[in-house]
Design a protein around this motif. Structure first.
Motif, short mmCIF file in Angstrom:
data_model
loop_
_atom_site.label_atom_id
_atom_site.label_comp_id
_atom_site.label_asym_id
_atom_site.label_seq_id
_atom_site.Cartn_x
_atom_site.Cartn_y
_atom_site.Cartn_z
N PHE A 326 -89.18 27.47 -18.69
CA PHE A 326 -89.38 28.11 -17.38
C PHE A 326 -90.81 28.65 -17.48
CE2 PHE A 326 -87.60 31.28 -20.49
CZ PHE A 326 -88.47 32.23 -20.26
N LYS A 327 -91.30 28.87 -16.39
CA LYS A 327 -92.76 29.21 -16.33
C LYS A 327 -92.60 30.83 -15.81
CE LYS A 327 -97.36 28.15 -14.49
NZ LYS A 327 -98.24 27.17 -13.60
N THR A 328 -93.73 31.58 -16.14
CA THR A 328 -93.59 33.27 -15.67
C THR A 328 -95.23 33.61 -14.81
OG1 THR A 328 -94.40 33.92 -17.49
CG2 THR A 328 -91.93 33.68 -17.15
N PHE A 329 -94.93 34.41 -14.10
CA PHE A 329 -96.14 34.95 -13.46
C PHE A 329 -95.83 36.52 -13.52
CE2 PHE A 329 -98.94 36.62 -10.23
CZ PHE A 329 -100.09 36.03 -10.12
N ASN A 330 -97.01 37.20 -14.01
CA ASN A 330 -97.13 38.59 -14.34
C ASN A 330 -97.47 39.21 -13.17
OD1 ASN A 330 -97.37 41.16 -15.24
ND2 ASN A 330 -98.94 40.79 -16.52
N ILE A 331 -96.62 39.83 -12.17
CA ILE A 331 -96.88 40.42 -11.08
C ILE A 331 -97.92 41.68 -11.02
CG2 ILE A 331 -95.20 39.28 -9.72
CD1 ILE A 331 -94.79 42.90 -10.55
N LEU A 332 -97.84 42.20 -12.43
CA LEU A 332 -98.70 43.36 -12.58
C LEU A 332 -100.23 43.11 -12.78
CD1 LEU A 332 -96.68 45.23 -15.48
CD2 LEU A 332 -96.50 45.67 -12.90
N SER A 333 -100.56 41.83 -12.67
CA SER A 333 -101.93 41.40 -12.80
C SER A 333 -102.56 40.82 -11.67
CB SER A 333 -101.69 40.11 -13.68
OG SER A 333 -101.26 38.98 -13.30
N ASP A 334 -101.49 41.04 -10.58
CA ASP A 334 -102.18 40.66 -9.43
C ASP A 334 -101.49 41.33 -8.04
OD1 ASP A 334 -102.83 39.09 -6.60
OD2 ASP A 334 -103.33 37.45 -8.07
N GLU A 335 -102.14 42.39 -7.57
CA GLU A 335 -101.17 43.09 -6.42
C GLU A 335 -100.99 42.58 -5.26
OE1 GLU A 335 -99.53 46.64 -5.35
OE2 GLU A 335 -100.21 46.07 -7.35
N GLU A 336 -101.97 41.52 -5.06
CA GLU A 336 -101.73 40.66 -3.76
C GLU A 336 -100.68 39.90 -3.67
OE1 GLU A 336 -104.80 38.08 -1.13
OE2 GLU A 336 -104.17 37.23 -2.93
N VAL A 337 -100.36 39.19 -5.03
CA VAL A 337 -98.96 38.43 -5.23
C VAL A 337 -97.88 39.34 -4.99
CG1 VAL A 337 -97.73 37.04 -6.80
CG2 VAL A 337 -100.12 36.53 -6.26
N ARG A 338 -98.01 40.57 -5.91
CA ARG A 338 -96.80 41.37 -6.17
C ARG A 338 -96.29 41.70 -4.81
NH1 ARG A 338 -96.89 46.78 -9.82
NH2 ARG A 338 -94.95 47.67 -9.36
N GLN A 339 -97.40 42.39 -3.77
CA GLN A 339 -96.85 42.75 -2.36
C GLN A 339 -96.55 41.77 -1.63
OE1 GLN A 339 -96.10 45.89 -2.37
NE2 GLN A 339 -97.13 46.41 -4.33
N GLY A 340 -97.27 40.51 -1.63
CA GLY A 340 -97.04 39.65 -0.70
C GLY A 340 -95.74 38.94 -1.04
N LEU A 341 -95.42 38.69 -2.13
CA LEU A 341 -93.99 37.67 -2.48
C LEU A 341 -92.69 38.47 -2.04
CD1 LEU A 341 -93.25 35.31 -3.68
CD2 LEU A 341 -92.66 36.61 -5.91
N LYS A 342 -92.98 40.10 -1.87
CA LYS A 342 -91.78 40.95 -1.37
C LYS A 342 -91.54 40.56 0.04
CE LYS A 342 -92.87 44.89 -4.34
NZ LYS A 342 -93.23 46.26 -4.02
N VAL A 343 -92.84 40.37 0.69
CA VAL A 343 -92.66 40.00 1.89
C VAL A 343 -92.09 38.53 2.46
CG1 VAL A 343 -93.65 39.86 4.42
CG2 VAL A 343 -94.27 41.57 2.91
N TYR A 344 -92.64 37.63 1.58
CA TYR A 344 -92.43 36.35 1.84
C TYR A 344 -90.98 35.83 1.64
CZ TYR A 344 -92.77 31.30 0.77
OH TYR A 344 -92.21 29.78 0.86
N SER A 345 -90.21 36.51 0.36
CA SER A 345 -89.20 36.34 -0.06
C SER A 345 -88.00 37.32 0.75
CB SER A 345 -89.01 36.63 -1.65
OG SER A 345 -89.11 37.78 -2.03
N ASN A 346 -88.57 38.39 1.16
CA ASN A 346 -87.64 39.45 1.89
C ASN A 346 -86.91 39.91 0.59
OD1 ASN A 346 -86.58 40.99 3.76
ND2 ASN A 346 -84.82 39.43 4.29
N TRP A 347 -87.56 40.13 -0.50
CA TRP A 347 -86.72 40.74 -1.90
C TRP A 347 -87.65 41.53 -2.08
CZ3 TRP A 347 -81.95 39.23 -3.02
CH2 TRP A 347 -81.37 39.74 -4.30
#
Length: 485
Positions: A326-347
């Motif tokens: 598996f591959k990972t992404f550290n959401i603490l390193s990118d606030e745009e991804v951290r907040q955007g993914l919540k909206v994109y995934s509705n999670w």
């Protein structure tokens, strides 16, 4: 030396630092199995005077419970030289005795510990309790939870929807009956939201039924618009990360006006699906690129080698146990991804696990899927791991495993019923898998074992045979010895 009750994490850490063998029993006063196992634990402490036997009330010591990944009681942790070397979840006296023996040294040199030889101090009442637990232990551990009866299910649905924010807890907000419930109440008050509560200590039907209904074994349980958010640890993590307020907002629940009428899910809404995200095309494209960058993609706090939260660590551990790349992404390193993914995934929280671009869920869902075998099934269906690997792992999941139609308590064919009765009459502990619930396993196992019919009995990963062979072994007095070699 006896059993000592631990009152703080610092006290426990001090014992562990000593380096000697330490046995820790996580228990709860409301759990009957905990009480039975506590008797066994106490007598084992007499048999092994050179080891430390400690007791932790799981719900009163959430910091300790989280540190040892306790999600259900009774739970035992075995520590030596300052490291946790083994654990045991559930009421299994024989396994407890054997694990204690391995860590602290055998009761008698060269002999394994067993329910009938837990030491000279074990009295008749303890042995009787052990026998009662063993009867339960001999039955299979269910692969999937059985649904609540329709009447209870309807009642639970009404209760979970009775307030937009609903907390099932021990006690009341004014008088919580456990530390976890008290903490959940404090957090909801800090979030300044109105919420309803239900005291599960006042109604055992709801208390036991909701565990199956929600597939969540402990309390408290927090619901928003009829949807389970999680238990104490998840509530705390979401609150501290600012994600709980966002979850309430995503469900249309704010601080200004909270209706007390029943609320249903918006039409067409599902976890991971939104009609319109409102995100920029550039960010959407970036998020989709990240999600699709690996067949198994985990968005987490920190890295696999240095997770920054317990929930991320749990999912990493699970994926490693499943031997998945598996591959990972550290959401603490990118606030745009951290907040955007919540909206994109509705999670609304992290970690988030994706398999072949499809959102699976967070740590609680991944954990439950692993326990039920559903995660492995999804990994096979998505082509991440081959079916043969799943079957190999399945047949080796317990020493004696019966693939049958139905369950030991409700067999769905005469041949399965006969094998179950034969195993029970011989006093053989076994697990089972209902092949009627999984067509992939049902058909795949025929080729895997080169055996066209069911039931199929396995011992240590090797096929023993079907109904006729099992009955023949029993008639010849060879069944018990065959399954204990």
């Amino acid at each position: 030396m006896g059993v000592k009750d631990v009152k703080s994490k610092q006290e426990l850490d001090d014992f562990v630092k000593e380096g000697s063998a330490v046995m820790i029993h996580f228990w709860a006063s409301w759990c009957e199995a905990s009480k039975h196992m506590d008797q066994v634990f106490s007598h084992l402490s007499t048999d092994f005077p050179h080891a430390r036997f400690l007791r932790v009330e799981a719900e009163e010591q959430p910091e300790i419970s989280e540190a040892y990944s306790v999600s259900a009681v009774p739970f035992f942790a075995f520590v030596k030289d300052g490291k946790t070397i083994d654990t045991l979840e559930g009421a299994y006296p024989s396994e407890l005795a054997n694990k204690v023996s391995k860590v602290a040294g055998s009761i008698h040199a060269g002999e394994p510990a067993a329910p009938a030889s837990l030491g000279m101090a074990a009295g008749p009442s303890v042995l009787e309790a052990i026998q009662d637990i063993a009867k339960v232990d001999n039955s299979s551990r269910a692969i999937t939870p059985s649904p609540a009866p329709d009447a209870l299910k309807n009642r639970l649905q009404k209760l979970t929807n009775s307030h937009p924010i609903m907390l099932f807890m021990k006690g009341t907000p004014e008088e919580p009956k456990c530390g976890f419930s008290k903490k959940a109440v404090e957090i909801l008050k800090a979030e300044k939201v109105k919420f309803g509560t239900f005291d599960i200590l006042s109604d055992n039907e709801v208390r036991e039924g909701l565990k199956k209904f929600s597939n969540w074994p402990t309390y408290p349980q927090l619901y928003c618009k009829g949807e389970l958010l999680g238990g104490s640890d998840i509530i705390i993590a979401m609150h501290e990360g600012g994600e709980l307020k966002q979850a309430f907002s995503d469900h249309g629940v704010g601080t200004a006006d909270v209706s007390k009428s029943n609320v249903t899910e918006p039409a067409g809404q599902k976890a991971g699906v939104t009609d319109s995200t409102g995100l920029s095309s550039a960010l959407t494209s970036r998020l989709e690129g990240l999600i699709n960058s690996a067949p198994v993609m985990l968005f987490m706090k920190g890295t696999p080698d240095e997770p920054r939260c317990g929930f991320s660590r749990k999912v990493v551990d699970i994926l490693r146990e499943e031997k998945v790349d598996f591959k990972t992404f550290n959401i603490l390193s990118d606030e745009e991804v951290r907040q955007g993914l919540k909206v994109y995934s509705n999670w609304s929280s992290y970690p988030q696990l994706y398999i072949k671009s499809e959102l699976i869920g967070g740590s609680d869902i991944v954990l439950e899927m692993q326990k039920s075998g559903e995660l492995e099934k999804v990994l096979v269906e998505k082509g991440i791991i081959p079916l043969e690997e799943r079957l190999k792992k399945l047949v080796n999941s317990t020493p004696v495993l019966l693939f049958m139609k139905g369950t030991p308590d409700a067999p769905q064919c005469g041949f399965s019923s006969k094998v179950v009765n034969a195993l029970k009459e011989e006093g053989i502990k076994f697990g089972s898998f209902d092949i009627l619930t999984d067509e992939e396993v049902r058909q795949g196992l025929k080729t895997f074992s080169n055996w066209p019919t069911f039931p199929q009995l396995y011992y240590k990963g090797e096929l023993i045979g079907g109904c006729d062979i099992v009955l023949e072994l029993k008639t010849n007095g060879e069944l018990a010895s065959t399954l204990s070699e």
